[in-house]
Design a protein around this motif. Structure first.
Motif, PDB file in Angstrom:
ATOM      1  N   GLY A  42       0.837  -1.192   0.000  1.00  0.00           N
ATOM      2  CA  GLY A  42       0.000   0.000   0.000  1.00  0.00           C
ATOM      3  C   GLY A  42       0.866   1.232   0.000  1.00  0.00           C
ATOM      4  N   GLY A  43       0.472   2.204   0.764  1.00  0.00           N
ATOM      5  CA  GLY A  43       1.254   3.429   0.818  1.00  0.00           C
ATOM      6  C   GLY A  43       0.894   4.249   2.035  1.00  0.00           C
ATOM      7  N   GLY A  44       1.688   5.254   2.290  1.00  0.00           N
ATOM      8  CA  GLY A  44       1.416   6.157   3.382  1.00  0.00           C
ATOM      9  C   GLY A  44       1.924   5.714   4.735  1.00  0.00           C
ATOM     10  N   TYR A  45       2.695   4.637   4.755  1.00  0.00           N
ATOM     11  CA  TYR A  45       3.193   4.122   6.021  1.00  0.00           C
ATOM     12  C   TYR A  45       4.562   4.721   6.315  1.00  0.00           C
ATOM     13  CZ  TYR A  45      -0.410   0.808   4.833  1.00  0.00           C
ATOM     14  OH  TYR A  45      -1.594   0.253   4.477  1.00  0.00           O
ATOM     15  N   ASN A  46       4.965   4.664   7.566  1.00  0.00           N
ATOM     16  CA  ASN A  46       6.274   5.228   7.881  1.00  0.00           C
ATOM     17  C   ASN A  46       7.381   4.402   7.223  1.00  0.00           C
ATOM     18  OD1 ASN A  46       7.726   3.446   9.817  1.00  0.00           O
ATOM     19  ND2 ASN A  46       5.897   3.753  11.045  1.00  0.00           N
ATOM     20  N   PRO A  47       8.465   5.045   6.830  1.00  0.00           N
ATOM     21  CA  PRO A  47       9.490   4.355   6.052  1.00  0.00           C
ATOM     22  C   PRO A  47      10.228   3.267   6.825  1.00  0.00           C
ATOM     23  CG  PRO A  47      10.203   6.564   6.637  1.00  0.00           C
ATOM     24  CD  PRO A  47       8.765   6.454   7.026  1.00  0.00           C
ATOM     25  N   TRP A  48      10.299   3.353   8.139  1.00  0.00           N
ATOM     26  CA  TRP A  48      10.981   2.309   8.909  1.00  0.00           C
ATOM     27  C   TRP A  48      10.194   1.010   8.868  1.00  0.00           C
ATOM     28  CZ3 TRP A  48      10.213   7.277  10.811  1.00  0.00           C
ATOM     29  CH2 TRP A  48      11.331   8.088  10.765  1.00  0.00           C
ATOM     30  N   SER A  49       8.894   1.102   9.048  1.00  0.00           N
ATOM     31  CA  SER A  49       8.063  -0.104   8.985  1.00  0.00           C
ATOM     32  C   SER A  49       8.061  -0.692   7.585  1.00  0.00           C
ATOM     33  CB  SER A  49       6.620   0.208   9.411  1.00  0.00           C
ATOM     34  OG  SER A  49       6.575   0.533  10.768  1.00  0.00           O
ATOM     35  N   VAL A  50       7.956   0.160   6.584  1.00  0.00           N
ATOM     36  CA  VAL A  50       7.933  -0.317   5.204  1.00  0.00           C
ATOM     37  C   VAL A  50       9.249  -1.005   4.849  1.00  0.00           C
ATOM     38  CG1 VAL A  50       7.853   0.411   2.775  1.00  0.00           C
ATOM     39  CG2 VAL A  50       6.238   1.363   4.419  1.00  0.00           C
ATOM     40  N   GLY A  51      10.356  -0.388   5.173  1.00  0.00           N
ATOM     41  CA  GLY A  51      11.653  -0.972   4.853  1.00  0.00           C
ATOM     42  C   GLY A  51      11.876  -2.308   5.539  1.00  0.00           C
ATOM     43  N   ARG A  52      11.552  -2.365   6.815  1.00  0.00           N
ATOM     44  CA  ARG A  52      11.732  -3.600   7.568  1.00  0.00           C
ATOM     45  C   ARG A  52      10.793  -4.688   7.056  1.00  0.00           C
ATOM     46  NH1 ARG A  52      10.086  -2.807  12.722  1.00  0.00           N
ATOM     47  NH2 ARG A  52      11.368  -4.410  13.635  1.00  0.00           N
ATOM     48  N   CYS A  53       9.552  -4.323   6.776  1.00  0.00           N
ATOM     49  CA  CYS A  53       8.558  -5.291   6.307  1.00  0.00           C
ATOM     50  C   CYS A  53       8.954  -5.867   4.946  1.00  0.00           C
ATOM     51  CB  CYS A  53       7.190  -4.628   6.227  1.00  0.00           C
ATOM     52  SG  CYS A  53       5.908  -5.715   5.578  1.00  0.00           S
TER      53      CYS A  53
ATOM     54  N   GLU B   2      13.954   2.647  19.131  1.00  0.00           N
ATOM     55  CA  GLU B   2      15.325   2.233  18.814  1.00  0.00           C
ATOM     56  C   GLU B   2      15.377   0.883  18.090  1.00  0.00           C
ATOM     57  OE1 GLU B   2      19.447   2.335  18.533  1.00  0.00           O
ATOM     58  OE2 GLU B   2      18.023   3.947  18.939  1.00  0.00           O
ATOM     59  N   HIS B   3      14.512  -0.048  18.478  1.00  0.00           N
ATOM     60  CA  HIS B   3      14.595  -1.379  17.858  1.00  0.00           C
ATOM     61  C   HIS B   3      14.236  -1.367  16.374  1.00  0.00           C
ATOM     62  CE1 HIS B   3      10.244  -1.493  18.789  1.00  0.00           C
ATOM     63  NE2 HIS B   3      10.184  -2.386  17.824  1.00  0.00           N
ATOM     64  N   TRP B   4      13.594  -0.329  15.883  1.00  0.00           N
ATOM     65  CA  TRP B   4      13.296  -0.243  14.455  1.00  0.00           C
ATOM     66  C   TRP B   4      14.563  -0.058  13.628  1.00  0.00           C
ATOM     67  CZ3 TRP B   4       8.326   3.069  13.387  1.00  0.00           C
ATOM     68  CH2 TRP B   4       7.217   2.398  13.917  1.00  0.00           C
TER      69      TRP B   4
ATOM     70  N   THR C 254      17.581  -1.521  14.587  1.00  0.00           N
ATOM     71  CA  THR C 254      18.527  -2.597  14.857  1.00  0.00           C
ATOM     72  C   THR C 254      17.966  -4.005  14.691  1.00  0.00           C
ATOM     73  OG1 THR C 254      17.980  -2.542  17.211  1.00  0.00           O
ATOM     74  CG2 THR C 254      19.824  -1.150  16.471  1.00  0.00           C
ATOM     75  N   THR C 255      16.670  -4.152  14.582  1.00  0.00           N
ATOM     76  CA  THR C 255      16.082  -5.481  14.463  1.00  0.00           C
ATOM     77  C   THR C 255      15.188  -5.565  13.237  1.00  0.00           C
ATOM     78  OG1 THR C 255      14.159  -4.919  15.809  1.00  0.00           O
ATOM     79  CG2 THR C 255      16.059  -5.852  16.958  1.00  0.00           C
ATOM     80  N   MET C 256      15.016  -6.778  12.747  1.00  0.00           N
ATOM     81  CA  MET C 256      14.131  -7.017  11.613  1.00  0.00           C
ATOM     82  C   MET C 256      12.778  -7.549  12.052  1.00  0.00           C
ATOM     83  SD  MET C 256      15.678  -6.027   8.953  1.00  0.00           S
ATOM     84  CE  MET C 256      14.591  -6.706   7.739  1.00  0.00           C
ATOM     85  N   ARG C 257      12.705  -8.029  13.262  1.00  0.00           N
ATOM     86  CA  ARG C 257      11.468  -8.647  13.732  1.00  0.00           C
ATOM     87  C   ARG C 257      10.926  -7.898  14.935  1.00  0.00           C
ATOM     88  NH1 ARG C 257      13.051 -15.030  13.801  1.00  0.00           N
ATOM     89  NH2 ARG C 257      14.012 -15.055  11.760  1.00  0.00           N
ATOM     90  N   ASP C 258       9.640  -7.681  14.936  1.00  0.00           N
ATOM     91  CA  ASP C 258       8.983  -7.117  16.109  1.00  0.00           C
ATOM     92  C   ASP C 258       8.636  -8.254  17.060  1.00  0.00           C
ATOM     93  OD1 ASP C 258       9.079  -4.531  15.135  1.00  0.00           O
ATOM     94  OD2 ASP C 258       7.115  -4.656  14.193  1.00  0.00           O
ATOM     95  N   ALA C 259       8.601  -7.948  18.324  1.00  0.00           N
ATOM     96  CA  ALA C 259       8.195  -8.950  19.312  1.00  0.00           C
ATOM     97  C   ALA C 259       6.725  -9.287  19.081  1.00  0.00           C
ATOM     98  CB  ALA C 259       8.394  -8.399  20.716  1.00  0.00           C
ATOM     99  N   PRO C 260       6.346 -10.534  19.285  1.00  0.00           N
ATOM    100  CA  PRO C 260       4.931 -10.897  19.141  1.00  0.00           C
ATOM    101  C   PRO C 260       4.058 -10.068  20.080  1.00  0.00           C
ATOM    102  CG  PRO C 260       6.296 -12.854  19.386  1.00  0.00           C
ATOM    103  CD  PRO C 260       7.178 -11.673  19.672  1.00  0.00           C
ATOM    104  N   ARG C 261       2.913  -9.702  19.600  1.00  0.00           N
ATOM    105  CA  ARG C 261       1.962  -8.955  20.422  1.00  0.00           C
ATOM    106  C   ARG C 261       0.962  -9.924  21.024  1.00  0.00           C
ATOM    107  NH1 ARG C 261       0.288  -3.653  16.958  1.00  0.00           N
ATOM    108  NH2 ARG C 261       2.366  -2.736  16.854  1.00  0.00           N
TER     109      ARG C 261
END
Length: 96
Positions: free
Chosen positions: A16-27, A67-69, A71-78
């Motif tokens: 899609g679009g309009g998301y923050n670039p850190w989330s998009v890049g990592r995803c 900060e973890h955005w 240095t890490t590629m994975r988010d902790a499970p919610r």
């Protein structure tokens, strides 16, 4: 992504679009790695971290990513329940 790959002979992966670039890049890095059979690392490489730290986003709700955005590629499970609407969409996609 891995679960979806076995459900179809071919995939077209769209974003899609309009998301923050850190989330998009990592995803997308994770999606691309998974599609190509590459293990998603727990930690970003120094080069990837430099790219992520060099990004900017000028919307109020995104100027200071956690900060973890960087240095890490994975988010902790919610923890918690998946909304019923999301469960229905996933069930319909799996049924095909």
């Amino acid at each position: 992504m891995r679960a979806l790959m076995g459900l179809a002979p071919r995939l077209v992966v769209l974003g899609g679009g309009g998301y923050n670039p850190w989330s998009v890049g990592r995803c997308w890095a994770g999606v691309w790695a998974t599609l190509n059979g590459i293990a998603v690392p727990e930690r970003t490489t120094p080069a990837a971290e430099a790219v992520l730290r060099g990004l900017s986003f000028h919307r109020a709700a995104g100027r200071a990513p956690p900060e973890h955005w960087f240095t890490t590629m994975r988010d902790a499970p919610r923890p918690g329940v998946v909304r019923a609407a999301v469960q229905r969409v996933v069930a319909a996609a799996v049924r095909g």
